[in-house]
Design an enzyme around this catalytic site. Structure first.
Site, PDB file in Angstrom:
ATOM      1  N   GLU A 176      24.536  58.188  53.003  1.00 17.55           N
ATOM      2  CA  GLU A 176      23.195  58.495  53.493  1.00 17.55           C
ATOM      3  C   GLU A 176      23.242  59.431  54.688  1.00 17.55           C
ATOM      4  O   GLU A 176      22.392  60.295  54.862  1.00 17.55           O
ATOM      5  CB  GLU A 176      22.462  57.191  53.872  1.00 17.55           C
ATOM      6  CG  GLU A 176      22.116  56.328  52.688  1.00 17.55           C
ATOM      7  CD  GLU A 176      21.123  57.013  51.753  1.00 17.55           C
ATOM      8  OE1 GLU A 176      21.568  57.859  50.957  1.00 17.55           O
ATOM      9  OE2 GLU A 176      19.927  56.718  51.846  1.00 17.55           O
TER      10      GLU A 176
ATOM     11  N   THR B  31      14.559  66.447  53.640  1.00 17.78           N
ATOM     12  CA  THR B  31      14.481  65.345  54.617  1.00 17.78           C
ATOM     13  C   THR B  31      14.504  65.921  56.031  1.00 17.78           C
ATOM     14  O   THR B  31      13.787  65.450  56.919  1.00 17.78           O
ATOM     15  CB  THR B  31      15.655  64.364  54.416  1.00 17.78           C
ATOM     16  OG1 THR B  31      15.599  63.889  53.079  1.00 17.78           O
ATOM     17  CG2 THR B  31      15.573  63.176  55.344  1.00 17.78           C
TER      18      THR B  31
HETATM   19  P1  ADP Z   1      16.366  61.298  48.384  1.00 15.65           P
HETATM   20  O1  ADP Z   1      15.365  60.683  49.329  1.00 15.65           O
HETATM   21  O2  ADP Z   1      15.784  61.524  47.041  1.00 15.65           O
HETATM   22  O3  ADP Z   1      17.668  60.565  48.367  1.00 15.65           O
HETATM   23  P2  ADP Z   1      17.585  63.055  50.259  1.00 15.65           P
HETATM   24  O4  ADP Z   1      17.018  64.328  50.803  1.00 15.65           O
HETATM   25  O5  ADP Z   1      17.774  61.887  51.172  1.00 15.65           O
HETATM   26  O6  ADP Z   1      16.706  62.701  48.982  1.00 15.65           O
HETATM   27  O7  ADP Z   1      19.042  63.327  49.639  1.00 15.65           O
HETATM   28  C1  ADP Z   1      19.294  64.405  48.835  1.00 15.65           C
HETATM   29  C2  ADP Z   1      20.417  65.263  49.445  1.00 15.65           C
HETATM   30  O8  ADP Z   1      21.690  64.644  49.219  1.00 15.65           O
HETATM   31  C3  ADP Z   1      20.462  66.627  48.791  1.00 15.65           C
HETATM   32  O9  ADP Z   1      20.764  67.584  49.795  1.00 15.65           O
HETATM   33  C4  ADP Z   1      21.630  66.511  47.807  1.00 15.65           C
HETATM   34  O10 ADP Z   1      22.265  67.742  47.552  1.00 15.65           O
HETATM   35  C5  ADP Z   1      22.570  65.559  48.539  1.00 15.65           C
HETATM   36  N1  ADP Z   1      23.436  64.818  47.617  1.00 15.65           N
HETATM   37  C6  ADP Z   1      24.788  64.818  47.623  1.00 15.65           C
HETATM   38  N2  ADP Z   1      25.269  64.030  46.643  1.00 15.65           N
HETATM   39  C7  ADP Z   1      24.221  63.500  45.984  1.00 15.65           C
HETATM   40  C8  ADP Z   1      24.092  62.598  44.884  1.00 15.65           C
HETATM   41  N3  ADP Z   1      25.142  62.116  44.246  1.00 15.65           N
HETATM   42  N4  ADP Z   1      22.841  62.262  44.498  1.00 15.65           N
HETATM   43  C9  ADP Z   1      21.761  62.761  45.126  1.00 15.65           C
HETATM   44  N5  ADP Z   1      21.821  63.623  46.167  1.00 15.65           N
HETATM   45  C10 ADP Z   1      23.046  63.989  46.615  1.00 15.65           C
END
Ligand code: ADP
Length: 309
Positions: A128, A181
């Protein structure tokens, strides 16, 4: 056991007045992952289906979380990870949390469960941190523990599973716009007036009380966010109309899911929740905006094993 297939559910964080501390787990909406033991040490991401995400372990939240777990144990073997995304990344319904929790849950199963679900949160939070730039557990905690969870303190893993009324259902509307985010964090104020802090504390305290006592009216009165929503709502298309429509159709409350752009509503009973979902969807149709919508019960189990061999 050499291989596990798991279901990694989506989740809603913040839940209006519980910014960074409250979350709940969704049912059926989620990713799948296959994790297998390999003779090659370390973590290797070998397949990603449904989203364009980095394969490099240190850039993918699944890799980062898995490495953090393996740093605590010494194994002379490693793990291969396949990710089948059902949740769009950056949707606000815990796409990164599903992968972060999935990697550590799967590896833990293959190691014979040295860690409890709660202990796994510590490792999943590392993923995270990579995704959002800040360490928080309000998505990974409900994914790993199921139901509603309250994060009192991340350092000591003081995380509480909350009871909730069984007729509580969630509606989710995910407008297909990109909302980083980092952007939705940047609109937030670093200082808040004392009066607003008091209102927010009163609402989160009474929401928790409403969950314990199954008092739907109290839950409804408490689903108010005076600290974050006023600043973030401008980033979400037709947010005020979505909220009004949701309330007119009988929901208990509506808010931004995580850092958006998804919007969630909570309702008493599946029938009401389904009509809230469908009516909120109709608000977005004239905007010519692609969106996904779901109605879900609260998932009390959390992440789960589908099969193993
Ligand atoms: P969400 O709230 O949908 O999780 P976030 O913005 O917190 O969205 O997270 C998405 C970010 O994490 C993006 O920048 C994405 O490229 C990165 N990321 C890295 N690995 C993963 C993964 N396995 N699944 C989803 N997002 C990922």
């Amino acid at each position: 056991m050499n291989e596990v297939k798991i279901f990694c559910p989506a989740s809603v964080a913040n839940v209006s007045c519980g910014f960074d501390i409250l979350g709940f787990c969704l049912d059926k909406i989620g990713d799948e992952m296959i994790i297998r033991k390999t003779s090659k040490p370390g973590i290797n991401i070998t397949k990603i289906v449904g989203e364009n995400l980095p394969y490099e372990s240190k850039k993918n939240v699944a890799g980062v979380s898995g490495i953090s777990l393996l740093n605590e144990l010494s194994t002379d073997f490693g793990f291969e990870i396949e990710i089948y995304k059902g949740i769009k990344s950056g949707s606000g319904i815990g796409s990164s949390a599903a992968s972060s929790a999935g990697a550590v849950f799967g590896i833990n199963e293959l190691l014979g469960k040295p860690f409890s679900r709660k202990e796994l949160i510590k490792f999943a939070m590392k993923g995270e941190e990579l995704a959002s730039g800040s360490i928080h557990a309000d998505n990974v905690a409900p994914v790993l523990m199921g139901g509603f969870t309250l994060v009192r303190d991340i350092n000591s893993l003081d995380i509480i599973s909350l009871p909730f009324p069984k007729k509580l259902f969630a509606s989710i509307i995910h407008p297909e716009i990109e909302l980083k985010t980092s952007d939705s964090r940047s609109v937030l104020k670093q200082k808040v007036p004392l009066k607003k802090a008091i209102q927010q504390s009163a609402n989160i305290a009474s929401l928790i009380s409403g969950l314990y006592t199954e008092d739907y009216k109290l839950i409804s009165r408490s689903l108010i966010d005076v600290l974050v929503e006023p600043y973030r709502s401008d980033l979400i298309p037709a947010f005020n109309d979505l909220k009004k429509t949701s309330s007119n159709n009988g929901s208990l409350g509506t808010g931004i899911s995580g850092s958006g752009p998804s919007v969630f509503a909570l309702s008493k009973g599946e029938k009401t929740a389904k009509s809230v979902t469908s009516e909120m969807g109709k608000v977005l149709v004239p905007l010519n905006l692609k969106f996904h919508s779901y109605t879900s019960k609260i998932n009390s189990t959390g992440i789960k094993l589908i099969s193993s061999r």
